[in-house]
Every structure is written in C-alpha cells, then in structure tokens.
Design an enzyme around this catalytic site. Structure first.
Site: not given
Ligand code: IPE
Ligand code: IPE
Ligand code: MG
Length: 254
Positions: A41, A24, A135
C-alpha cells in the site's frame, strides 16, 4: 450537467477525458517480495503520484481512483488502520503539490465513517484546491456504487418529497443529478490493475459505456508507460453507443 451516454451520444476524443482506475494488487505485490501487505500500500502511493502527473501531461481532465471500497472494512483491522494512516499522510504531504500542479481534489464516498481528523483534512484539501481546473482528481473512499445510487435516490426524494406519489416523474436525469460525480462526464476508460476482471462495486451507474482495460501488472508497478499502453489500446476502440459500425462513418455521426 454532463451528457449521459444513454440519453445522447457523447463526444469522444483520442485521449480519454475521464479515466477511472481500480488500483489493485498492492497486497500481492508485497507478498511476492515476502513483505507485509501494508508495504504494498505504501508503494502504491508512489504509483498514484506518477499516474496523476502522467494524466496531467496527457491532457486527461478527470482521473478517478478507487482507494477504499465500502467492502474493504472487512479486512483485518490493522490493514484498515494502516490504509487510513496512509490516507491522512498523503493528504498532509501531497496537497501543496497538487495545488501547484493545477489539480482539483474531490473525495467521494460515505465520509461519515471516517474519524473526524481525516474528515477535516479531506474538507480542507478540497477547499484548498477548489480554484484549480486543469485535472480533477477524485478519490473514492468508503465508496460503493450501490451506496451511490441509494444516496442519490434518498437525496432526490428529500429535495422533491412529492415525487414518491408521482413515480413516473423519476427519470434518469432527475436521479443522476444527485450521484456523487454529477459534475463530471462519465468515465471513458476504466483500468483495473492486478489481473482481476471485475468491477467490485465501483462506479456502476456511471460506467454504463466505459471501455474496460485490464492488466496483470500490480498497482505499485504501474506508471506512465503502462498508462500510455492503456491509452494506445483505448484509441483502437470503436465506441458505438448502441449504433452500428457503418453509422459511425456517416456524415454527422459523432
Ligand atoms: C488494492 O490492493 C488496494 C486496496 C484495496 C486498498 P489490494 O490490497 O486489494 O491488493 P491485492 O488484491 O490483495 O493484491
Ligand atoms: C477494489 O479492490 C477496491 C479498491 C481498489 C479500493 P479489492 O481488492 O478490494 O476488490 P476485490 O475484493 O478483489 O473484488
Ligand atoms: Mg485486491
């Protein structure tokens, strides 16, 4: 089937096995610089790259990133479409690298709302990295925790139609089998950047016993050092899962 933290006490280690992040603060990062929110972004994508690499190096096995919530459709249309474009671009450009790094990509959420081209890219990327196991990188897109519980309920009833007449047979294990991340252990560490201290409809079922770490740092400024600070804090937590502190020291207690 991964251990449920409410059914049995899970094994824990110094480094979290599963890290879940609400990325965020992209918009505020940009606004502070007098840039359009969308610039934040774009910058945020670079932070994703840094954090994926750092988690791989640290030995984290599961990293789950909240990229777009089921409520983010409420944003201005131009911002939503830029986010979709960034998602497409990231899939086109980054999947080769993920594959080389031993990363397996999963996307969770209601993908049916995305345009067909994006859906195809998602399925192709998942397939291309399916052999990897170092991962597990899960991107939550058009995801909502309530949606997840509802879709699991529907899937459970579709798989066993007789259940509706025998509700006592519905238990945690039966339902959680159908949750989006049934294949993964529950998050150990939840990180939210950007200063807000809320869950915003993320993995509400799965985070029943996650440790919550909040930082004021905006997501585009988050990287290996900030991640390490979160891990250092995590190591100091006493994860009791309902027991007392004294019990943790007893022989046989995990
Ligand atoms: C998070 O940053 C990214 C998404 C929700 C897609 P925000 O866009 O929410 O940034 P702030 O919270 O407005 O600063
Ligand atoms: C949560 O962030 C969703 C993502 C990071 C994708 P938001 O910025 O949308 O959350 P709220 O609206 O502040 O709770
Ligand atoms: Mg936000």
């Amino acid at each position: 089937m991964a251990t449920s933290s409410t059914q049995a006490v899970p094994d824990t280690r110094d480094i979290p096995e599963h890290v879940a992040i609400i990325m965020d603060g992209n918009g505020r990062w940009a606004t502070r610089r007098l840039l359009p929110r969308t610039a934040g972004h774009a910058k945020g994508v670079q932070a994703v790259r840094r954090v994926v690499e750092a988690c791989g190096r640290a030995g984290v096995r599961y990293l789950t990133l909240f990229a777009f919530s089921s409520e983010n459709w409420r944003r201005p249309a131009e911002e939503v479409s830029l986010l979709m474009r960034l998602f497409v671009q990231a899939l086109e450009r980054e999947v080769g690298k993920l594959e080389e790094q031993g990363v397996r990509l999963h996307v969770i959420g209601d993908l049916s709302a995305f345009e067909p081209r994006l859906q195809e890219l998602i399925f192709a990327a998942q397939e291309r990295t399916a052999h990897n196991d170092r991962l597990h990188l899960t991107v939550a897109a058009n995801y909502g925790g309530r949606w997840d519980i509802l879709q699991a309920t529907r899937a459970m009833l579709a798989a066993e139609p007789g259940l509706a007449a025998q509700p006592q047979r519905v238990d945690e294990e039966r339902l959680s089998r159908h949750l989006s991340m049934a294949w993964a252990p529950e998050p150990d560490l939840f990180i939210r950047t950007g200063g807000e201290q809320r869950i915003s409809n993320f993995l509400i079922w799965q985070m029943a016993y996650a440790e919550f770490y909040f930082t004021d740092r905006f997501w585009p400024d988050f990287g290996a050092a900030e991640l390490q600070a979160a891990f250092d804090w995590y190591r100091t937590r006493e994860r009791r899962f309902g027991r007392t502190s004294a019990q943790l020291g007893e022989d046989g207690a995990q």
